[in-house]
Scaffold this motif. Sequence first.
Motif, PDB file in Angstrom:
ATOM      1  N   ARG A 256       0.830  -1.215   0.000  1.00 40.49           N
ATOM      2  CA  ARG A 256       0.000   0.000   0.000  1.00 40.49           C
ATOM      3  C   ARG A 256       0.861   1.261   0.000  1.00 40.49           C
ATOM      4  O   ARG A 256       0.553   2.224  -0.692  1.00 40.49           O
ATOM      5  CB  ARG A 256      -0.931  -0.003   1.208  1.00 40.49           C
ATOM      6  CG  ARG A 256      -2.092  -0.933   1.073  1.00 40.49           C
ATOM      7  CD  ARG A 256      -3.025  -0.828   2.253  1.00 40.49           C
ATOM      8  NE  ARG A 256      -4.144  -1.735   2.074  1.00 40.49           N
ATOM      9  CZ  ARG A 256      -4.721  -2.385   3.056  1.00 40.49           C
ATOM     10  NH1 ARG A 256      -4.325  -2.231   4.306  1.00 40.49           N
ATOM     11  NH2 ARG A 256      -5.738  -3.202   2.813  1.00 40.49           N
TER      12      ARG A 256
ATOM     13  N   TYR B 123       2.321   1.686  -3.446  1.00 35.51           N
ATOM     14  CA  TYR B 123       1.266   2.132  -4.358  1.00 35.51           C
ATOM     15  C   TYR B 123       0.953   3.613  -4.127  1.00 35.51           C
ATOM     16  O   TYR B 123       0.820   4.386  -5.077  1.00 35.51           O
ATOM     17  CB  TYR B 123       0.014   1.280  -4.152  1.00 35.51           C
ATOM     18  CG  TYR B 123      -1.141   1.695  -5.026  1.00 35.51           C
ATOM     19  CD1 TYR B 123      -1.174   1.352  -6.372  1.00 35.51           C
ATOM     20  CD2 TYR B 123      -2.191   2.439  -4.504  1.00 35.51           C
ATOM     21  CE1 TYR B 123      -2.229   1.738  -7.176  1.00 35.51           C
ATOM     22  CE2 TYR B 123      -3.257   2.829  -5.305  1.00 35.51           C
ATOM     23  CZ  TYR B 123      -3.271   2.474  -6.638  1.00 35.51           C
ATOM     24  OH  TYR B 123      -4.318   2.864  -7.434  1.00 35.51           O
ATOM     25  N   ALA B 124       0.868   4.016  -2.867  1.00 38.15           N
ATOM     26  CA  ALA B 124       0.573   5.417  -2.544  1.00 38.15           C
ATOM     27  C   ALA B 124       1.685   6.329  -3.055  1.00 38.15           C
ATOM     28  O   ALA B 124       1.421   7.413  -3.583  1.00 38.15           O
ATOM     29  CB  ALA B 124       0.397   5.583  -1.038  1.00 38.15           C
TER      30      ALA B 124
ATOM     31  N   GLU C 259       3.686   5.723  -5.611  1.00 42.64           N
ATOM     32  CA  GLU C 259       3.575   5.771  -7.072  1.00 42.64           C
ATOM     33  C   GLU C 259       2.436   6.685  -7.510  1.00 42.64           C
ATOM     34  O   GLU C 259       2.574   7.443  -8.474  1.00 42.64           O
ATOM     35  CB  GLU C 259       3.369   4.362  -7.630  1.00 42.64           C
ATOM     36  CG  GLU C 259       4.603   3.489  -7.550  1.00 42.64           C
ATOM     37  CD  GLU C 259       4.333   2.053  -7.980  1.00 42.64           C
ATOM     38  OE1 GLU C 259       3.181   1.721  -8.320  1.00 42.64           O
ATOM     39  OE2 GLU C 259       5.292   1.270  -7.956  1.00 42.64           O
ATOM     40  N   GLU C 260       1.316   6.619  -6.817  1.00 40.78           N
ATOM     41  CA  GLU C 260       0.177   7.475  -7.144  1.00 40.78           C
ATOM     42  C   GLU C 260       0.513   8.949  -6.912  1.00 40.78           C
ATOM     43  O   GLU C 260       0.146   9.811  -7.708  1.00 40.78           O
ATOM     44  CB  GLU C 260      -1.054   7.079  -6.319  1.00 40.78           C
ATOM     45  CG  GLU C 260      -1.702   5.804  -6.785  1.00 40.78           C
ATOM     46  CD  GLU C 260      -2.261   5.918  -8.189  1.00 40.78           C
ATOM     47  OE1 GLU C 260      -3.020   6.866  -8.467  1.00 40.78           O
ATOM     48  OE2 GLU C 260      -1.926   5.061  -9.019  1.00 40.78           O
TER      49      GLU C 260
ATOM     50  N   ALA D 156       2.761  10.085  -9.714  1.00 40.29           N
ATOM     51  CA  ALA D 156       1.993  10.267 -10.945  1.00 40.29           C
ATOM     52  C   ALA D 156       1.160  11.541 -10.879  1.00 40.29           C
ATOM     53  O   ALA D 156       1.068  12.293 -11.859  1.00 40.29           O
ATOM     54  CB  ALA D 156       1.099   9.050 -11.186  1.00 40.29           C
ATOM     55  N   ALA D 157       0.559  11.810  -9.733  1.00 36.89           N
ATOM     56  CA  ALA D 157      -0.248  13.027  -9.572  1.00 36.89           C
ATOM     57  C   ALA D 157       0.628  14.267  -9.682  1.00 36.89           C
ATOM     58  O   ALA D 157       0.241  15.269 -10.298  1.00 36.89           O
ATOM     59  CB  ALA D 157      -0.966  13.001  -8.227  1.00 36.89           C
TER      60      ALA D 157
END
Length: 97
Positions: free
Chosen positions: A14, A17-18, A20-21, A24-25
Motif C-alpha cells: 500500500r 502504491y501510494a 507511485e500514485e 503520478a499526480a
Amino acid sequence: MTGNATRTRRDAIRAEYAAEEAEAAEAEALENEQAVVSVRVPASLAESLKARASAEHIPTSALIRRILTRAVHDPETPVLTVEQVEEIARRVFRESA
C-alpha cells in the motif's frame, strides 16, 4: 505467512502504491502547468540536443527546458560551453558542405 507478516507485506505494498500514485499526480500537475511551445531549429541543432540529452540520460524536452530556464533567469551565465558551441559549428559546417 503469519497474520503479522501478511499485514506488514500488505502495508508495504500500500505504501509503495501510494508513493507511485503521488508521483503520478505530481507529474500530471506539473504537465498541466506547462505550456507547449513549438519551435523549428536546424536539424544539426536538434541532433546535438538529442545527443546531449542522451548523454545526460534525460529526455530532450527536459534538457531544452533547463537550457531555456537558465537563459531566461540567468542570461549572464553561458548556456553552452565554448567547446559545445564549436562542436555545433563544426557539425553545421560539415552538413552544409
